[in-house]
Motif scaffolding. Structure first.
Motif, mmCIF file in Angstrom:
data_model
loop_
_atom_site.group_PDB
_atom_site.id
_atom_site.type_symbol
_atom_site.label_atom_id
_atom_site.label_comp_id
_atom_site.label_asym_id
_atom_site.label_seq_id
_atom_site.Cartn_x
_atom_site.Cartn_y
_atom_site.Cartn_z
ATOM 1 N N TYR A 18 0.865 2.867 -9.217
ATOM 2 C CA TYR A 18 2.250 2.840 -9.701
ATOM 3 C C TYR A 18 2.528 1.597 -10.531
ATOM 4 O O TYR A 18 3.175 1.662 -11.572
ATOM 5 C CB TYR A 18 3.211 2.911 -8.513
ATOM 6 C CG TYR A 18 4.665 2.903 -8.897
ATOM 7 C CD1 TYR A 18 5.287 4.051 -9.369
ATOM 8 C CD2 TYR A 18 5.431 1.740 -8.787
ATOM 9 C CE1 TYR A 18 6.620 4.052 -9.719
ATOM 10 C CE2 TYR A 18 6.767 1.726 -9.140
ATOM 11 C CZ TYR A 18 7.355 2.885 -9.602
ATOM 12 O OH TYR A 18 8.687 2.872 -9.949
ATOM 13 N N ASP A 19 2.056 0.452 -10.072
ATOM 14 C CA ASP A 19 2.273 -0.814 -10.776
ATOM 15 C C ASP A 19 0.921 -1.498 -10.947
ATOM 16 O O ASP A 19 0.309 -1.918 -9.951
ATOM 17 C CB ASP A 19 3.225 -1.699 -9.978
ATOM 18 C CG ASP A 19 3.669 -2.936 -10.747
ATOM 19 O OD1 ASP A 19 2.911 -3.407 -11.621
ATOM 20 O OD2 ASP A 19 4.777 -3.446 -10.467
ATOM 21 N N PRO A 20 0.421 -1.622 -12.179
ATOM 22 C CA PRO A 20 -0.900 -2.222 -12.410
ATOM 23 C C PRO A 20 -1.038 -3.639 -11.847
ATOM 24 O O PRO A 20 -2.149 -4.097 -11.580
ATOM 25 C CB PRO A 20 -1.033 -2.233 -13.938
ATOM 26 C CG PRO A 20 -0.099 -1.155 -14.403
ATOM 27 C CD PRO A 20 1.035 -1.175 -13.442
ATOM 28 N N GLU A 68 5.796 -7.950 -7.185
ATOM 29 C CA GLU A 68 5.573 -7.984 -8.628
ATOM 30 C C GLU A 68 4.259 -8.673 -8.988
ATOM 31 O O GLU A 68 3.657 -8.360 -10.021
ATOM 32 C CB GLU A 68 6.742 -8.698 -9.326
ATOM 33 C CG GLU A 68 7.999 -7.845 -9.398
ATOM 34 C CD GLU A 68 9.114 -8.495 -10.182
ATOM 35 O OE1 GLU A 68 10.031 -7.772 -10.610
ATOM 36 O OE2 GLU A 68 9.079 -9.729 -10.375
ATOM 37 N N ASN A 69 3.818 -9.593 -8.139
ATOM 38 C CA ASN A 69 2.555 -10.305 -8.390
ATOM 39 C C ASN A 69 1.861 -10.621 -7.063
ATOM 40 O O ASN A 69 1.809 -11.782 -6.640
ATOM 41 C CB ASN A 69 2.815 -11.609 -9.167
ATOM 42 C CG ASN A 69 3.293 -11.345 -10.581
ATOM 43 O OD1 ASN A 69 2.528 -10.936 -11.448
ATOM 44 N ND2 ASN A 69 4.578 -11.584 -10.801
ATOM 45 N N PRO A 70 1.310 -9.605 -6.386
ATOM 46 C CA PRO A 70 0.714 -9.830 -5.063
ATOM 47 C C PRO A 70 -0.380 -10.883 -5.044
ATOM 48 O O PRO A 70 -0.459 -11.672 -4.088
ATOM 49 C CB PRO A 70 0.159 -8.447 -4.699
ATOM 50 C CG PRO A 70 0.948 -7.477 -5.508
ATOM 51 C CD PRO A 70 1.253 -8.188 -6.782
ATOM 52 N N SER A 71 -1.233 -10.905 -6.072
ATOM 53 C CA SER A 71 -2.368 -11.835 -6.049
ATOM 54 C C SER A 71 -1.910 -13.288 -6.087
ATOM 55 O O SER A 71 -2.620 -14.176 -5.603
ATOM 56 C CB SER A 71 -3.310 -11.553 -7.221
ATOM 57 O OG SER A 71 -2.647 -11.724 -8.464
ATOM 58 N N LYS A 125 0.826 -1.211 0.000
ATOM 59 C CA LYS A 125 0.000 0.000 0.000
ATOM 60 C C LYS A 125 0.860 1.261 0.000
ATOM 61 O O LYS A 125 0.620 2.201 -0.763
ATOM 62 C CB LYS A 125 -0.926 0.004 1.222
ATOM 63 C CG LYS A 125 -2.052 -1.014 1.177
ATOM 64 C CD LYS A 125 -2.944 -0.855 2.415
ATOM 65 C CE LYS A 125 -4.157 -1.765 2.348
ATOM 66 N NZ LYS A 125 -5.097 -1.518 3.462
ATOM 67 N N ARG A 126 1.863 1.288 0.883
ATOM 68 C CA ARG A 126 2.711 2.481 0.992
ATOM 69 C C ARG A 126 3.605 2.664 -0.223
ATOM 70 O O ARG A 126 3.956 3.792 -0.573
ATOM 71 C CB ARG A 126 3.575 2.376 2.247
ATOM 72 C CG ARG A 126 2.805 2.466 3.554
ATOM 73 C CD ARG A 126 3.719 2.118 4.712
ATOM 74 N NE ARG A 126 3.048 2.205 6.002
ATOM 75 C CZ ARG A 126 3.391 1.492 7.061
ATOM 76 N NH1 ARG A 126 4.397 0.615 6.988
ATOM 77 N NH2 ARG A 126 2.753 1.643 8.202
ATOM 78 N N THR A 183 -7.484 -3.369 -4.408
ATOM 79 C CA THR A 183 -8.034 -2.509 -5.451
ATOM 80 C C THR A 183 -7.272 -1.190 -5.409
ATOM 81 O O THR A 183 -6.537 -0.902 -4.455
ATOM 82 C CB THR A 183 -9.529 -2.241 -5.224
ATOM 83 O OG1 THR A 183 -9.687 -1.486 -4.011
ATOM 84 C CG2 THR A 183 -10.311 -3.549 -5.125
ATOM 85 N N ALA A 184 -7.460 -0.373 -6.428
ATOM 86 C CA ALA A 184 -6.772 0.919 -6.475
ATOM 87 C C ALA A 184 -7.116 1.771 -5.262
ATOM 88 O O ALA A 184 -6.279 2.538 -4.760
ATOM 89 C CB ALA A 184 -7.135 1.649 -7.766
ATOM 90 N N ASP A 185 -8.325 1.622 -4.756
ATOM 91 C CA ASP A 185 -8.761 2.428 -3.625
ATOM 92 C C ASP A 185 -8.057 2.044 -2.326
ATOM 93 O O ASP A 185 -8.052 2.816 -1.371
ATOM 94 C CB ASP A 185 -10.279 2.293 -3.449
ATOM 95 C CG ASP A 185 -10.855 3.389 -2.576
ATOM 96 O OD1 ASP A 185 -10.608 4.576 -2.864
ATOM 97 O OD2 ASP A 185 -11.548 3.065 -1.592
ATOM 98 N N ASN A 186 -7.451 0.841 -2.294
ATOM 99 C CA ASN A 186 -6.734 0.400 -1.089
ATOM 100 C C ASN A 186 -5.341 1.014 -0.978
ATOM 101 O O ASN A 186 -4.756 1.025 0.114
ATOM 102 C CB ASN A 186 -6.574 -1.125 -1.084
ATOM 103 C CG ASN A 186 -7.887 -1.877 -1.033
ATOM 104 O OD1 ASN A 186 -8.038 -2.900 -1.694
ATOM 105 N ND2 ASN A 186 -8.845 -1.389 -0.271
#
Length: 327
Positions: free
Chosen positions: A320-322, A234-237, A93-94, A244-247
């Motif tokens: 920053y990173d999709p 690089e691949n959190p999921s 997040k940060r 989500t972007a809002d997080n």
């Protein structure tokens, strides 16, 4: 028959009669469990082991994980980071706020982009972080090392907590270490264990890479924590982190005010600048007291956040990173 024998036989007869009465009662079937109780008895959610790739590329070098030792060391750190949700999640997040700040500084100084993950494992991307050993900031400099690499550290000003200045100092350290070792894994190990120790061990153990060194457990784990953080960010999921972007913590816009004179009272200065002291300290953590003696006339850059960037509803949303977010 004495009193005690009479009492014994009387008690035995009474117990026999009670047992006979119980045996005559109808037997009731055990009640069936409801669907709800059955669901509580079901198996717990599975704990999924993180996937370890066959190799990983770091700082442009492809690293094979075929050796058992290499695979297991990385597996340990991936497992720890995947299930230490709080710190890893906060680092991602940060990073959305601070990677855009520090990545260009690394690039300008010819430091590999992957070294940005060193800041992530050092501080979980918290510019105000302080360790138990009194290391501070994004890059967790000790006071003496910070001064050695050009940062001001005293009771009034501590530039370890300035993201830009501390990153410039980190680049100076990293360049010096690379000139000594010629590979980035040994540079990273020295960031944790110190250049003197890593240089001595490389020599005494007659190897050229920190991957092959026997060291204190913390330092041996350090370079694999770096690899693990890179893989996860690089691949959190892939490792169970769904955002989500809002997080994500959004970058902030600032007006920069240069201060070259003493400041008698930062709270008064902040009010005059249109903010409060809390906001001043939150966005300028290098300020360490309510005054700034500034006897040398040094110029300090004070960040004043814009009103819009302090509002979630009106601030710009960027990623920053999709790969960090799901659609």
């Amino acid at each position: 028959m004495n009193f005690y024998r009479k009492t014994f036989f009387a008690s035995a007869i009474a117990l026999s009669a009670f047992a006979f009465a119980l045996s005559s009662l109808p037997v009731q079937a055990e009640p069936r469990r409801s669907d709800e109780s059955k669901s509580h008895a079901s198996s717990p959610s599975p704990v999924v082991a993180p996937s370890v790739p066959e190799n990983v590329t770091f700082a442009g070098v492809k690293i094979s994980l075929d050796p058992v030792n290499m695979w297991e060391r990385l597996d340990r750190e991936l497992t720890a980071m995947s299930y230490t949700h709080t710190n890893t999640l906060l680092a991602i997040k940060r990073a959305n706020r601070y990677f855009p700040v520090i990545a260009p500084i690394l690039k300008k100084n010819n430091i590999p982009a992957d070294m940005v993950y060193l800041a992530a494992i050092e501080s979980t991307m918290n510019p105000k972080a302080i360790s138990g050993a009194k290391a501070g900031g994004l890059w967790q400099f000790m006071p003496a090392t910070a001064r050695e690499y050009g940062l001001e550290v005293n009771d009034n000003v501590d530039e370890r907590f300035d993201p830009e200045k501390s990153t410039e100092a980190a680049c100076r350290y990293l360049r010096n270490a690379y000139a000594k070792y010629g590979n980035w894994e040994s540079v990273a190990a020295s960031y944790n264990g110190g250049m003197g120790r890593i240089s001595g061990e490389l020599s005494s153990q007659q190897v050229s890479s920190a991957y092959n060194l026997y060291l204190a457990d913390e330092t041996m784990r350090y370079i694999f924590r770096l690899l693990a953080m890179k893989l996860i960010m690089e691949n959190p999921s892939d490792y169970g982190f769904v955002l989500t972007a809002d997080n994500l913590y959004q970058p902030l816009d600032y007006k920069i005010v240069e201060v070259s004179t003493p400041v008698e009272d930062w709270p008064t200065w902040a009010i005059a600048a249109g903010i409060d002291y809390l906001t001043l300290r939150e966005h300028n953590p290098w300020i360490r007291s309510k005054t700034l003696p500034n006897k040398t006339g040094k110029t300090y850059r004070v960040k004043i956040p814009t009103k819009d960037s302090l509002s979630r509803s009106s601030s710009k949303k960027s990623v920053y990173d999709p790969r960090w977010v799901v659609d």
